[in-house]
Design an enzyme around this catalytic site. Structure first.
Site, short mmCIF file in Angstrom:
data_model
loop_
_atom_site.label_atom_id
_atom_site.label_comp_id
_atom_site.label_asym_id
_atom_site.label_seq_id
_atom_site.Cartn_x
_atom_site.Cartn_y
_atom_site.Cartn_z
N TRP A 1 0.64 -1.32 0.05
CA TRP A 1 -0.04 -0.23 -0.09
C TRP A 1 0.74 1.33 -0.02
CZ3 TRP A 1 -0.70 3.37 4.29
CH2 TRP A 1 -1.60 4.45 4.16
N HIS A 2 1.92 1.09 0.64
CA HIS A 2 2.89 2.51 0.88
C HIS A 2 3.52 2.76 -0.57
CE1 HIS A 2 2.46 1.47 5.04
NE2 HIS A 2 2.72 2.78 5.24
N GLY A 3 3.72 1.61 -1.38
CA GLY A 3 4.46 2.03 -2.75
C GLY A 3 4.48 0.80 -3.60
#
Length: 360
Positions: free
Chosen positions: A199-201
């Site tokens: 989700w963060h990248g």
């Protein structure tokens, strides 16, 4: 748009499971566009927010809430523009430097990012919570002194609390949670953290960061079955250093950068001491130890030691903002603290600042 998207997901799932009441479109629009927490959290649910929007008492000016809001906002502003932006300079220089880092530069780089991320993120959360208080809206607590944690599970109870709650309720439990035996539980935990990393990248470094935390959570659960308790200092040291090292993969733009910083942190062939010790410790040159400016590559002077000392004092010895501003009655001392923090924050706004979440 990640926080906005998470709120949409939570709203749709809660509506489908009939965990939230139906509201008109105007209230829904306020829920998803409430500006204080729109771009940096906390991640909120309709069931905890919509009743507040409809509460008639929240439409009346409340001076106590205004004072608490200004206090929390001031502390958050200080965290962001004074603390986080100072550490970000050294973290960026260290991670983006083309040269090999010496031992102290590598540790200063990793610790700078560890402090930057916390003060930046918790600072934004404090400003969001403080701004919401001005409208008599209470957002959920998002950070609870996470670097005081004595194990990795405790860390995730304290770090980005609303994200942990989201991952638990909308990923971990739907996957099966702890139903189905230990192996299934451990698999669900690992999958949840890997998804949280993604989700963060979009990058293998984020996936590996999530994998590391998933493995650490599994090891922690297995360790608890042994009933062996480590001394608090040892437990904190292991937890903090694991989190600090894992952040390297979270921050690095590519594998080679993460490997460069991590290898330099444990490479005793690149050790430098301040030049003022050269005359008395010249014999150490025979062992490969050099003398010079120990933090030259990251552009930090000897005053950086005071910043790191101050950072550790804040994260380990001070109560967090929410305890100071909401659960404890405000007094003249806290007024001076918030006033000083606000002045320092405002006078530092001329500096070049970084919106950390553009990286994710």
């Amino acid at each position: 748009i990640s926080f906005f998207t998470f709120q949409q997901i939570a709203y749709l799932v809660d509506s489908f499971k009939r965990k939230s009441e139906c509201y008109d479109f105007l209230n829904y629009a306020v829920f998803v566009t409430f500006f204080p927490q729109l771009i940096a959290g906390p991640i909120v649910r309709s069931s905890e927010m919509m009743p507040q929007y409809n509460n008639a008492r929240n439409k009346i000016i409340n001076y106590k809430n205004i004072s608490v809001g200004l206090f929390v906002f001031s502390i958050g502003l200080f965290k962001k523009v004074v603390l986080a932006d100072t550490f970000s300079t050294w973290a960026t220089a260290g991670f983006d430097a083309g040269r090999i880092l010496n031992l102290f530069e590598a540790w200063a780089t990793s610790l700078s990012y560890t402090f930057q991320l916390y003060f930046d993120f918790s600072g934004y959360a404090d400003m969001a919570i403080g701004a919401a208080f001005l409208f008599n809206i209470k957002l959920p607590m998002n950070f609870n002194s996470p670097y005081k944690a004595l194990n990795i599970q405790d860390f995730w109870r304290r770090w980005h609390i609303t994200l942990s709650r989201f991952l638990k309720d909308y990923i971990y439990i739907p996957l099966g949670g702890n139903r189905g035996g230990n192996f299934r539980t451990y698999s669900n935990l690992l999958a949840t953290f890997i998804i949280g990393g993604m989700w963060h990248g979009v990058g293998w470094t984020f996936v590996f960061w999530g994998f590391l935390h998933g493995v650490a959570i599994v090891i922690n659960r297995i360790w608890r079955l042994t009933s062996i308790k480590l001394p608090a200092v040892v437990a904190w040291f292991i937890t903090f250093n694991f989190v600090n090292i894992a952040w390297i993969f979270f921050r690095a733009n590519e594998w080679s950068t993460a490997v460069k910083v991590l290898a330099s942190m444990f490479n005793l062939e690149h050790v430098f001491l301040p030049r003022i010790f050269e005359n008395k410790l010249q014999f150490l040159s025979e062992y490969g130890i050099g003398f010079g400016q120990i933090l030259a590559v990251i552009g930090a002077g000897y005053n950086a030691a005071y910043w790191f000392f101050f950072g550790f004092i804040l994260i380990l010895c001070c109560e967090n903002t929410m305890q100071s501003g909401i659960f404890v009655k405000l007094n003249f001392k806290k007024l001076l603290v918030s006033g000083g923090a606000f002045v320092l924050g405002v006078t530092s706004l001329h500096k070049v600042t970084e919106f950390l979440y553009f990286n994710f």
